[in-house]
Design a protein around this motif. Structure first.
Motif, mmCIF file in Angstrom:
data_model
loop_
_atom_site.group_PDB
_atom_site.id
_atom_site.type_symbol
_atom_site.label_atom_id
_atom_site.label_comp_id
_atom_site.label_asym_id
_atom_site.label_seq_id
_atom_site.Cartn_x
_atom_site.Cartn_y
_atom_site.Cartn_z
ATOM 1 N N VAL A 38 0.827 -1.211 0.000
ATOM 2 C CA VAL A 38 0.000 0.000 0.000
ATOM 3 C C VAL A 38 0.857 1.255 0.000
ATOM 4 C CG1 VAL A 38 -1.677 1.358 1.317
ATOM 5 C CG2 VAL A 38 -1.973 -1.127 1.092
ATOM 6 N N PHE A 39 1.866 1.291 0.862
ATOM 7 C CA PHE A 39 2.630 2.522 1.082
ATOM 8 C C PHE A 39 4.016 2.513 0.439
ATOM 9 C CE2 PHE A 39 -0.422 2.236 4.615
ATOM 10 C CZ PHE A 39 -1.117 3.406 4.383
ATOM 11 N N LYS A 40 4.304 1.438 -0.300
ATOM 12 C CA LYS A 40 5.543 1.355 -1.074
ATOM 13 C C LYS A 40 6.770 1.565 -0.183
ATOM 14 C CE LYS A 40 2.666 0.863 -4.418
ATOM 15 N NZ LYS A 40 2.303 -0.517 -4.819
ATOM 16 N N THR A 41 7.640 2.488 -0.557
ATOM 17 C CA THR A 41 8.909 2.654 0.155
ATOM 18 C C THR A 41 8.750 3.266 1.549
ATOM 19 O OG1 THR A 41 9.256 4.813 -0.894
ATOM 20 C CG2 THR A 41 10.180 2.885 -2.002
ATOM 21 N N LEU A 42 7.563 3.716 1.893
ATOM 22 C CA LEU A 42 7.347 4.298 3.222
ATOM 23 C C LEU A 42 7.215 3.234 4.307
ATOM 24 C CD1 LEU A 42 4.822 7.164 2.360
ATOM 25 C CD2 LEU A 42 7.279 7.365 2.813
ATOM 26 N N ALA A 43 7.077 1.979 3.915
ATOM 27 C CA ALA A 43 7.004 0.871 4.869
ATOM 28 C C ALA A 43 8.112 -0.127 4.545
ATOM 29 C CB ALA A 43 5.647 0.195 4.803
ATOM 30 N N PRO A 44 8.843 -0.617 5.534
ATOM 31 C CA PRO A 44 9.979 -1.507 5.246
ATOM 32 C C PRO A 44 9.542 -2.931 4.898
ATOM 33 C CG PRO A 44 9.713 -1.247 7.612
ATOM 34 C CD PRO A 44 8.701 -0.330 6.975
ATOM 35 N N GLU A 45 10.170 -3.509 3.862
ATOM 36 C CA GLU A 45 9.950 -4.921 3.585
ATOM 37 C C GLU A 45 10.476 -5.729 4.769
ATOM 38 O OE1 GLU A 45 11.775 -2.937 1.707
ATOM 39 O OE2 GLU A 45 10.850 -2.750 -0.274
ATOM 40 N N THR A 46 9.718 -6.741 5.187
ATOM 41 C CA THR A 46 10.026 -7.464 6.419
ATOM 42 C C THR A 46 10.028 -8.964 6.168
ATOM 43 O OG1 THR A 46 8.973 -5.693 7.707
ATOM 44 C CG2 THR A 46 9.322 -7.792 8.823
ATOM 45 N N GLU A 47 10.978 -9.663 6.805
ATOM 46 C CA GLU A 47 11.085 -11.122 6.676
ATOM 47 C C GLU A 47 11.163 -11.740 8.069
ATOM 48 O OE1 GLU A 47 14.117 -14.535 4.815
ATOM 49 O OE2 GLU A 47 14.545 -12.384 4.580
ATOM 50 N N TYR A 48 10.454 -12.845 8.261
ATOM 51 C CA TYR A 48 10.505 -13.564 9.532
ATOM 52 C C TYR A 48 11.668 -14.542 9.510
ATOM 53 C CZ TYR A 48 8.956 -16.467 13.487
ATOM 54 O OH TYR A 48 8.878 -17.147 14.680
ATOM 55 N N LEU A 49 12.562 -14.453 10.517
ATOM 56 C CA LEU A 49 13.758 -15.290 10.558
ATOM 57 C C LEU A 49 13.643 -16.462 11.522
ATOM 58 C CD1 LEU A 49 16.582 -12.571 10.511
ATOM 59 C CD2 LEU A 49 15.521 -13.766 8.583
ATOM 60 N N GLY A 50 12.557 -16.535 12.288
ATOM 61 C CA GLY A 50 12.392 -17.640 13.226
ATOM 62 C C GLY A 50 12.389 -17.173 14.666
ATOM 63 N N GLN A 51 12.488 -18.128 15.580
ATOM 64 C CA GLN A 51 12.438 -17.835 17.012
ATOM 65 C C GLN A 51 13.800 -18.081 17.643
ATOM 66 O OE1 GLN A 51 9.061 -19.646 18.838
ATOM 67 N NE2 GLN A 51 9.470 -18.852 20.884
ATOM 68 N N LEU A 52 14.203 -17.178 18.530
ATOM 69 C CA LEU A 52 15.478 -17.326 19.221
ATOM 70 C C LEU A 52 15.371 -18.501 20.186
ATOM 71 C CD1 LEU A 52 18.310 -15.992 19.593
ATOM 72 C CD2 LEU A 52 17.322 -14.778 21.545
ATOM 73 N N GLN B 252 -0.818 12.963 1.717
ATOM 74 C CA GLN B 252 -0.472 12.000 0.662
ATOM 75 C C GLN B 252 -0.594 10.569 1.174
ATOM 76 O OE1 GLN B 252 0.385 12.651 -2.685
ATOM 77 N NE2 GLN B 252 0.149 10.427 -2.806
ATOM 78 N N LEU B 253 -0.270 10.363 2.436
ATOM 79 C CA LEU B 253 -0.398 9.042 3.051
ATOM 80 C C LEU B 253 -1.853 8.572 3.024
ATOM 81 C CD1 LEU B 253 1.873 7.322 4.480
ATOM 82 C CD2 LEU B 253 0.858 8.087 6.629
ATOM 83 N N GLN B 254 -2.781 9.491 3.282
ATOM 84 C CA GLN B 254 -4.207 9.145 3.240
ATOM 85 C C GLN B 254 -4.632 8.768 1.824
ATOM 86 O OE1 GLN B 254 -5.056 9.057 6.444
ATOM 87 N NE2 GLN B 254 -3.081 10.097 6.699
ATOM 88 N N VAL B 255 -4.057 9.448 0.843
ATOM 89 C CA VAL B 255 -4.384 9.155 -0.555
ATOM 90 C C VAL B 255 -3.919 7.754 -0.924
ATOM 91 C CG1 VAL B 255 -3.982 9.816 -2.957
ATOM 92 C CG2 VAL B 255 -4.308 11.575 -1.215
ATOM 93 N N LEU B 256 -2.689 7.398 -0.537
ATOM 94 C CA LEU B 256 -2.180 6.058 -0.813
ATOM 95 C C LEU B 256 -3.079 5.005 -0.179
ATOM 96 C CD1 LEU B 256 1.663 6.588 -0.269
ATOM 97 C CD2 LEU B 256 0.488 6.221 -2.441
ATOM 98 N N ALA B 257 -3.522 5.270 1.046
ATOM 99 C CA ALA B 257 -4.407 4.321 1.721
ATOM 100 C C ALA B 257 -5.726 4.190 0.982
ATOM 101 C CB ALA B 257 -4.638 4.771 3.163
ATOM 102 N N LEU B 258 -6.301 5.318 0.562
ATOM 103 C CA LEU B 258 -7.605 5.293 -0.090
ATOM 104 C C LEU B 258 -7.547 4.606 -1.452
ATOM 105 C CD1 LEU B 258 -10.531 6.138 0.340
ATOM 106 C CD2 LEU B 258 -9.992 8.331 -0.752
ATOM 107 N N ARG B 259 -6.438 4.732 -2.145
ATOM 108 C CA ARG B 259 -6.292 4.076 -3.447
ATOM 109 C C ARG B 259 -6.358 2.554 -3.319
ATOM 110 N NH1 ARG B 259 -1.180 7.558 -5.815
ATOM 111 N NH2 ARG B 259 -2.362 9.427 -6.458
ATOM 112 N N ASN B 260 -6.078 2.041 -2.129
ATOM 113 C CA ASN B 260 -6.094 0.599 -1.895
ATOM 114 C C ASN B 260 -7.223 0.201 -0.939
ATOM 115 O OD1 ASN B 260 -3.292 -0.568 -3.059
ATOM 116 N ND2 ASN B 260 -2.961 1.506 -2.265
ATOM 117 N N ALA B 261 -8.281 1.015 -0.917
ATOM 118 C CA ALA B 261 -9.384 0.785 0.017
ATOM 119 C C ALA B 261 -10.161 -0.482 -0.314
ATOM 120 C CB ALA B 261 -10.324 1.987 0.010
ATOM 121 N N ARG B 262 -10.826 -1.006 0.705
ATOM 122 C CA ARG B 262 -11.706 -2.160 0.551
ATOM 123 C C ARG B 262 -13.032 -1.854 1.229
ATOM 124 N NH1 ARG B 262 -8.344 -7.445 2.219
ATOM 125 N NH2 ARG B 262 -10.345 -8.377 1.641
ATOM 126 N N GLN B 263 -14.059 -2.562 0.859
ATOM 127 C CA GLN B 263 -15.352 -2.420 1.507
ATOM 128 C C GLN B 263 -15.411 -3.330 2.732
ATOM 129 O OE1 GLN B 263 -17.557 -0.018 0.676
ATOM 130 N NE2 GLN B 263 -15.935 0.557 -0.781
#
Length: 360
Positions: free
Chosen positions: A82-96, A137-148
């Motif tokens: 939704v927010f592209k580069t404004l949110a970091p790509e995240t990966e789960y590495l497991g449990q310590l 602009q953040l609200q616009v990005l969110a609205l472009r990906n809105a759902r019912q």
């Protein structure tokens, strides 16, 4: 999730103490990161309440979170989509091993936290103006990906699945001066829930907002652990956080230009989404949704991640003070501002239509 030369005042020890973990676990966390990344491992200058964060290299952050604050990868992926580069790509590495800590890696976001930016001597009014435009602009990005709402029945989370019950609790139990506001929003909850539902950051605080150290421009948002789908407008509770800051006594105070900044936000929003200004009922519902957001984020206590108690006098005074400041300002000024903005946009659209008709 970005490097910073400033320490915002949250240190490592409280996190490990809160999780009832011995000091040796910090060593284990460091060793886990070192075993996977070749670069030098160092703790992030800013440590949040819910995690222990390390910088693994110039591009990667490694974060350790207990189950209570575990990131939902589906939600972090949605944030990135939704927010592209404004949110970091995240990966789960497991449990310590041997602990309740879950490990995640994510892209380091550029800039410094807004909390750190605010203590810099170079901060400017123009930077605040830029930031509220970026928030629009953040609200616009969110609205472009809105759902019912109907399409989200199985995806509503803690807050989205309980809007009515939370309002009922606040209408009955908030300090008396706020109950009428909560009751008024409760009367309109059906209309609010009929608005498009957008992906919403659940912890819009200065420590989670990344900005350019020179311009103040928004560069990203950290900590999507509390994110979820909510009616459009609810996430605009975060606007108030951009219009002021805590004073030396920890009490929120609006900037002298807060009214001007608020007007910039709404003008920019309707410039980007002019259709919202053409429907006065929709504008009114969005405004009520924003008030709902303020009630939800400051009228319900956090309690170490639990969100099931209405704030109480003498126990949650910081949140109650903010609630009082926000609701008082919003009720006294924002409705008239929105009417002015709506009228202005309608007039501009009328002039444009007249001009086009003349050309034809």
């Amino acid at each position: 999730m970005a490097s910073s030369s400033h320490d915002s005042g949250v240190y490592l020890e409280p996190f490990f103490d809160r999780c009832n973990l011995p000091a040796t676990v910090q060593v284990d966390c460091d060793a886990f990161a070192s075993s996977r990344y070749s670069g030098p491992i160092r703790p992030a200058p800013f440590q949040g309440y819910c995690s222990y964060t390390l910088f693994a290299d110039e591009e990667t952050v490694v974060q350790f979170r207990p189950s209570a604050y575990k990131l939902d990868i589906d939600m972090t992926n949605t944030a990135s989509n939704v927010f592209k580069t404004l949110a970091p790509e995240t990966e789960y590495l497991g449990q310590l091993a041997g602990t309740d800590l879950h490990v995640f890696s994510m892209r380091k976001l550029p800039g410094i936290s807004l909390a750190d930016y605010r203590v810099m001597s170079c901060k400017k009014r123009s930077a605040r103006e830029q930031l509220v435009r970026d928030f629009a602009q953040l609200q616009v990005l969110a609205l472009r990906n809105a759902r019912q709402a109907e399409s989200l029945q199985d995806e509503k989370r803690t807050v989205g699945s309980s809007l009515t019950s939370r309002l009922e609790s606040m209408s009955a139990s908030l300090p008396l001066r706020f109950r009428q506001t909560a009751s008024s929003i409760l009367d309109d909850i059906s209309g609010i829930e009929a608005l498009p539902w957008v992906f919403t950051h659940g912890d819009f605080l200065a420590a989670n907002i990344m900005v350019n150290a020179c311009s103040g421009e928004l560069t990203g948002l950290l900590d999507w652990a509390e994110s979820e789908w909510l009616p459009f407008g609810v996430g605009m509770y975060g606007l108030e956080e951009l219009l002021g800051e805590d004073d030396e006594n920890g009490r929120f105070v609006y900037y002298t230009e807060a009214g001007h900044l608020r007007e910039i936000f709404w003008n920019h929003l309707v410039l980007l989404i002019p259709e919202i200004a053409r429907n006065s009922k929709a504008v009114a519902l969005v405004k009520k949704a924003q008030i709902l957001g303020v009630l939800l984020w400051h009228g319900i206590a956090f309690d170490d991640g639990k969100l099931n108690r209405v704030v109480e006098e003498g126990k949650d005074d910081r949140e109650i003070q903010r609630l009082g400041v926000f609701l008082s300002c919003m009720s006294s000024t924002q409705q008239s501002k929105l009417r002015e903005i709506s009228s202005s946009v309608s007039s501009r659209l009328g002039l444009i239509r007249s001009y086009l008709l003349k050309k034809v």
